[in-house]
Design a protein around this motif. Structure first.
Motif, short mmCIF file in Angstrom:
data_model
loop_
_atom_site.label_atom_id
_atom_site.label_comp_id
_atom_site.label_asym_id
_atom_site.label_seq_id
_atom_site.Cartn_x
_atom_site.Cartn_y
_atom_site.Cartn_z
N HIS A 169 0.80 -1.22 0.00
CA HIS A 169 0.00 0.00 0.00
C HIS A 169 0.84 1.28 0.00
CE1 HIS A 169 -3.78 2.07 0.56
NE2 HIS A 169 -3.31 2.71 1.60
N VAL A 170 2.04 1.22 0.57
CA VAL A 170 2.92 2.41 0.63
C VAL A 170 4.33 2.03 0.19
CG1 VAL A 170 1.60 3.64 2.41
CG2 VAL A 170 3.36 2.01 3.10
N PHE A 171 5.05 3.03 -0.29
CA PHE A 171 6.43 2.85 -0.74
C PHE A 171 7.34 3.51 0.28
CE2 PHE A 171 10.02 3.59 -3.70
CZ PHE A 171 10.15 2.30 -4.21
N ILE A 172 8.13 2.70 1.00
CA ILE A 172 8.99 3.20 2.07
C ILE A 172 10.40 2.67 1.87
CG2 ILE A 172 9.41 3.24 4.56
CD1 ILE A 172 6.43 2.75 4.99
N ASN A 173 11.36 3.58 1.84
CA ASN A 173 12.78 3.19 1.72
C ASN A 173 13.02 2.21 0.58
OD1 ASN A 173 13.59 4.85 3.85
ND2 ASN A 173 13.13 3.25 5.36
N GLY A 174 12.45 2.51 -0.57
CA GLY A 174 12.74 1.74 -1.76
C GLY A 174 11.97 0.45 -1.93
N ARG A 175 10.95 0.22 -1.09
CA ARG A 175 10.17 -1.01 -1.24
C ARG A 175 8.71 -0.76 -0.87
NH1 ARG A 175 9.49 -4.34 3.61
NH2 ARG A 175 10.36 -3.23 5.38
N PHE A 176 7.83 -1.59 -1.43
CA PHE A 176 6.42 -1.51 -1.10
C PHE A 176 6.16 -2.23 0.22
CE2 PHE A 176 6.13 -0.71 -5.67
CZ PHE A 176 5.29 0.40 -5.65
N VAL A 177 5.31 -1.63 1.04
CA VAL A 177 5.00 -2.15 2.37
C VAL A 177 3.48 -2.23 2.52
CG1 VAL A 177 5.17 -1.63 4.85
CG2 VAL A 177 7.13 -1.17 3.34
N ASP A 178 3.01 -3.27 3.21
CA ASP A 178 1.59 -3.41 3.50
C ASP A 178 1.16 -2.43 4.59
OD1 ASP A 178 1.90 -5.57 1.80
OD2 ASP A 178 1.48 -7.09 3.34
N SER A 179 -0.13 -2.11 4.60
CA SER A 179 -0.76 -1.37 5.70
C SER A 179 -1.74 -2.30 6.39
CB SER A 179 -1.53 -0.15 5.18
OG SER A 179 -0.68 0.94 4.98
N LEU A 180 -1.71 -2.28 7.72
CA LEU A 180 -2.61 -3.12 8.51
C LEU A 180 -3.70 -2.24 9.13
CD1 LEU A 180 -0.07 -5.43 10.36
CD2 LEU A 180 -1.13 -5.72 8.12
N LEU A 181 -4.92 -2.75 9.11
CA LEU A 181 -6.06 -2.04 9.68
C LEU A 181 -6.50 -2.72 10.97
CD1 LEU A 181 -8.08 -1.56 6.38
CD2 LEU A 181 -6.47 0.04 7.46
N HIS A 182 -6.73 -1.91 12.00
CA HIS A 182 -7.24 -2.40 13.28
C HIS A 182 -8.41 -1.53 13.69
CE1 HIS A 182 -3.22 -4.21 13.40
NE2 HIS A 182 -3.73 -5.07 14.26
N GLY A 183 -9.33 -2.10 14.45
CA GLY A 183 -10.48 -1.34 14.89
C GLY A 183 -10.95 -1.73 16.28
N CYS A 184 -11.64 -0.81 16.91
CA CYS A 184 -12.24 -1.05 18.21
C CYS A 184 -13.61 -0.37 18.21
CB CYS A 184 -11.36 -0.46 19.31
SG CYS A 184 -12.00 -0.73 20.99
N ILE A 185 -14.63 -1.12 18.54
CA ILE A 185 -15.96 -0.49 18.61
C ILE A 185 -16.36 -0.32 20.06
CG2 ILE A 185 -16.71 -1.28 16.32
CD1 ILE A 185 -18.37 -3.43 17.72
N LYS A 186 -17.31 0.58 20.27
CA LYS A 186 -17.74 0.96 21.61
C LYS A 186 -18.15 -0.26 22.43
CE LYS A 186 -20.59 4.34 23.98
NZ LYS A 186 -21.49 5.49 23.80
#
Length: 194
Positions: A169-186
């Motif tokens: 999902h993102v390009f960091i220091n010359g390589r593609f990196v995944d993004s992780l999604l976390h959630g908390c509901i009330k």
């Protein structure tokens, strides 16, 4: 100044506290952001002029805006500023917000894992209390680049459930990196607190 949405001037969790973000903290925050660009959605070094413009055009109006998209906090340990963050991408209709968090650069290093865990855990507890109790939101979520295993572990240890992975999902220091999604509901928060 304080946000019109907040019921208190400051919120306390043990020896930690948050207050509405202070103007006097903007330049040290700029320094931390520039030093830690790899973990932020920031692709260029911020200047003093950039930071002044952001504070004047975005932060200051947000204090009194009933439909504000951000509520930012200065974060303290024993009265010392150690970080900042808050609730961003606020959606009042759908009652959700993204958590933003950044600490002083030296506190974010792997060698300080215990300190980072304590700091971030306290911050998450404060954000959940503010979001679910005072602002009556239903959901908090985060996006974390998959180069931060400690950050991810602290989220999960504090009631944020893994919800998905955005591959390369993102390009960091010359390589593609995944993004992780976390959630908390009330409901999770109330069950854990109950």
């Amino acid at each position: 100044m304080s946000y019109i949405h907040l019921k208190q001037q400051c919120y306390i969790q043990g020896t930690y506290k948050v207050t509405s973000i202070r103007e006097e903290d903007m330049f040290v925050i700029k320094q931390w952001r520039n030093e830690q660009m790899d973990v932020l959605r920031q692709n260029q070094v911020l200047t003093d002029k950039d930071q002044l413009r952001y504070f004047s055009n975005v932060v200051l109006p947000s204090y009194s805006d009933p439909a504000t998209r951000i509520i930012l906090f200065s974060f303290f340990l024993n009265e010392e500023l150690i970080g900042y963050g808050g609730l961003t991408n606020l959606d009042w209709i759908n009652k959700r917000a993204e958590i933003s968090y950044l600490v002083k650069t030296d506190r974010s290093k792997e060698a300080n894992a215990g300190q980072y865990t304590a700091d971030f855990s306290a911050f998450l507890k404060l954000m959940k209390r503010i979001a679910f109790n005072d602002l009556e939101l239903n959901r908090l979520y985060t996006e974390t680049f998959d180069i931060r295993p400690l950050h991810i572990q602290v989220l999960q240890d504090n009631g944020f459930l893994y919800e998905g992975r955005m591959k390369e999902h993102v390009f960091i220091n010359g390589r593609f990196v995944d993004s992780l999604l976390h959630g908390c509901i009330k409901e999770y928060y109330e069950h854990a607190e109950g």
